[in-house]
Design an enzyme around this catalytic site. Structure first.
Site, PDB file in Angstrom:
ATOM      1  CG  ASP A  44       6.706 -16.989  -6.938  1.00 47.19           C
ATOM      2  OD1 ASP A  44       6.369 -16.215  -6.031  1.00 47.19           O
ATOM      3  OD2 ASP A  44       5.933 -17.368  -7.852  1.00 47.19           O
ATOM      4  CE  LYS A  54       4.089 -12.567  -1.462  1.00 47.15           C
ATOM      5  NZ  LYS A  54       4.301 -13.173  -2.778  1.00 47.15           N
ATOM      6  CG  ASP A  69       1.703 -10.892 -10.122  1.00 47.40           C
ATOM      7  OD1 ASP A  69       0.862 -11.753  -9.795  1.00 47.40           O
ATOM      8  OD2 ASP A  69       2.864 -10.884  -9.647  1.00 47.40           O
ATOM      9  CD  GLU A  90       5.476 -11.748  -6.024  1.00 40.47           C
ATOM     10  OE1 GLU A  90       4.333 -11.440  -6.404  1.00 40.47           O
ATOM     11  OE2 GLU A  90       5.729 -12.139  -4.869  1.00 40.47           O
TER      12      GLU A  90
END
Ligand code: AMP
Length: 586
Positions: free
Chosen positions: A8, A70, A169, A147
């Site tokens: 992850d 990211k 999420d 994810e």
């Protein structure tokens, strides 16, 4: 066959997992924690730090510390440090290399294969960039997985009964919501939606602005101009936010924050949960639209949801949980760890990709994972219109072909602009690449028949091919986007990464050797002082000369410039001193 690890690669923290004895386990980082901060830093002496070590020095080395990279994946962002240009892929690769190393130490064997997770809302370029980062880090990326899908996968293992779940999420930088059907051995994503630029970092920003406002009202000073002070404020803002997840108020205290006209100024404020909720109200509300759109696309009402799973650190905020409750009428499941379930799902997928059966309550099953494409794919046609080819939420893998022709007579080539997004006009969508079809047979407009095929693989990555139906000739088309790394750049980055790892190793060895040599030198010098009188003159002279040689080398030594030859010289000088000083019996 080595194990496939699940990674992850988070905005704020990253987590790595592997399946052992049929169960996914989290691999602890160097500091023993379950997650590793997604932070890379270059210390002043050129040493590269990743994770906790990088986080610890961030305040004192802001310019050479990179966090939340990211958010930059798939953009043309870059940073220049010590004359080297780093792209988001190369910085991410450094984090991945650290996770790979942690996994290798944990497993006691080399690790070369991985499944990496990305937000469902990542576009093609961002996915490709993540895959490239994996390659640079020396990992064969077997699969890029969304994810939320990964979270559902790890959740689905423990709760066998078939049902539709919503994965909500909210991480540091992105928001994803997915509607997923979990059956026996089948995980099918029915719909996904989200916002690529919404997360806990935005909550922090709101607290930071609030602090600046209150500070200005009190002291008439604009804090935002003081970079060092702002670094501390940023940390304190995040900490206050976390405190407010379990307490009703947070005390923000930053002594000696800056120098004022009359001496140091201390910051001392209290933020209540109610105030915080007021600050982030509109941000939390922004999650509403994607939730409705995902439910709508999946064709179900909220009441048909079996469960709602919360993933991502920001779902710990009570106002966020309240929003989820209000939107779905359900109490979100709390029995999954939002920080770990994504990596665990990836490890499970990695394990099944190696041909291992799914271990669900003792039953052996194959895993069928049906994911979807998060955004529609279009091409730009006459008048700047985005003509839809593949609808969002189409199940992966998918292929779509369409026959095109020319718009002008005797046109020999045509440029096609591939777009990702839902907007009707091309300019409002993201251009993920352009390609040029060349060598079309000379013919009047509308006569040539060119079949263009879009194939999207299980990773959500697009390839485009074109075939001239007249001649049957296939053209190989490479999608190029400005912010995508070329094959050559990737190779160079892979080489640099290997080189860097070598340099890191060399530096570590050099630090050990020089501190060992320094220690020995001091011992010899002390022994000379106390017992030197008993030695012959020539012996003493030799020792002193060898000490001076070594001392000179050590004082010239710089860890960021060290070479193998220099290390060899130091090693030999140390050996010479060991021989001559043997008479001192240290
Ligand atoms: P992730 O990307 O899932 O690691 O989520 C990271 C985000 O979660 C960051 O913005 C963190 O500040 C936030 N976060 C972590 N723990 C908490 C907490 N206890 N309360 C509120 N936000 C948190």
């Amino acid at each position: 066959m080595g194990k496939v690890i699940g990674i992850d690669l988070g905005t704020t923290n990253s987590c790595v997992s592997v399946v052992e004895n049929g169960e996914p386990v989290i691999i602890p980082g160097k500091s023993g924690a379950q997650t590793t901060p997604s932070i890379v830093a270059f210390s002043k002496n050129g040493e590269r730090l990743v994770g906790e070590a990088a986080r610890r020095q961030a305040v004192t080395n802001t310019e050479r510390t990179i966090s939340s990279v990211k958010r930059q994946m798939g953009t043309n962002w870059s940073i220049r440090i010590d004359g080297t240009e780093y792209k988001p892929q190369t910085i991410s690769a450094m984090i991945l290399m650290q996770l790979k190393k942690d996994a290798e130490e944990f497993l006691g064997e080399p690790v070369t294969e991985a499944v990496i997770t990305v937000p469902a809302y990542f576009n093609d370029i961002q996915r490709q960039a993540t895959k490239d980062a994996g390659r640079i880090a020396g990992l064969d990326v077997k699969r890029i997985i969304n994810e939320p899908t990964s979270a559902a996968l790890s959740y689905g293992l423990d709760h066998g009964e078939p049902q539709k779940v919503m994965v909500y999420d909210l991480g540091g930088g992105t928001f994803d919501v997915s509607i997923i059907e979990i059956g026996e051995g089948v995980i099918e994503v029915l719909a996904t939606a989200g916002d690529n630029h919404l997360g806990g970092d935005d909550f922090d920003e709101r607290i930071r602005s609030w602090i600046i406002r209150v500070f200005k009202a009190e002291h008439h000073i604009d804090l935002s101009r003081d970079i060092a002070a702002m670094t501390r404020v940023t940390e304190a803002a995040e900490q206050a936010k976390k405190t407010l997840s379990s307490a009703e108020s947070a005390h923000i205290e930053l002594p000696y924050l800056m120098m004022g006209k009359d001496g140091p100024i201390h910051l001392d404020m209290v933020l209540t949960r109610g105030q915080f909720e007021g600050l982030i109200k509109d941000l939390v509300e922004r999650t509403e639209e994607p939730v409705r759109s995902a439910l709508n696309d999946a064709g179900i009402a909220a009441s048909e949801l079996g469960r709602v799973l919360l993933v991502g650190g920001s779902t710990r905020v009570p106002a966020v949980q309240a929003k989820v409750r209000a939107l779905t009428g359900k109490e979100p499941s709390r029995n999954i760890n939002p920080d770990e379930c994504v990596a665990k799902g990836a490890a499970i997928l990695g394990n099944t990709l190696q041909g291992n059966p799914l271990a669900v309550a003792g039953a052996s099953q194959e895993l069928l994972l049906l994911d979807v494409i998060p955004l529609s794919l279009s091409i730009e046609t006459v008048g700047g219109v985005a003509t839809r080819l593949v609808e969002r939420n189409s199940t992966l893998p998918t292929r779509y072909s369409r026959v095109f022709s020319t718009a002008a007579p005797y046109q020999r080539d045509v440029e096609i602009n591939v777009l990702q997004g839902e907007r009707p006009m091309a300019r409002d969508n993201k251009s993920i690449g352009k390609f040029r079809l060349k060598g079309i047979r000379r013919a009047p407009a509308g006569v040539p028949q060119i079949e263009v095929t879009f194939s999207i693989d299980t990773n959500g990555i697009l390839t485009v091919s074109a075939k001239d139906l007249d001649t049957g000739k296939e053209q190989s088309i490479v999608i190029t986007a400005d912010d995508r790394m070329s094959e050559e750049e990737i190779r160079q980055a892979m080489w640099d990464a290997g080189e860097y790892a070598g340099q890191d190793q060399l530096r570590r060895e050099a630090m050990e050797l020089t501190s060992e040599a320094q220690r020995f030198l001091v011992q010899v010098q002390q022994a000379l002082k106390t017992g030197g009188n008993q030695l012959e003159k020539a012996q003493k002279k030799q020792i002193k000369s060898d000490c001076a040689d070594l001392q000179k080398m050590l004082s010239r030594f710089r860890v960021d410039k060290v070479s193998q030859t220099e290390m060899e010289d130091i090693r030999r000088a140390k050996e010479r001193l060991e021989q001559s000083a043997a008479v001192l019996h240290i």
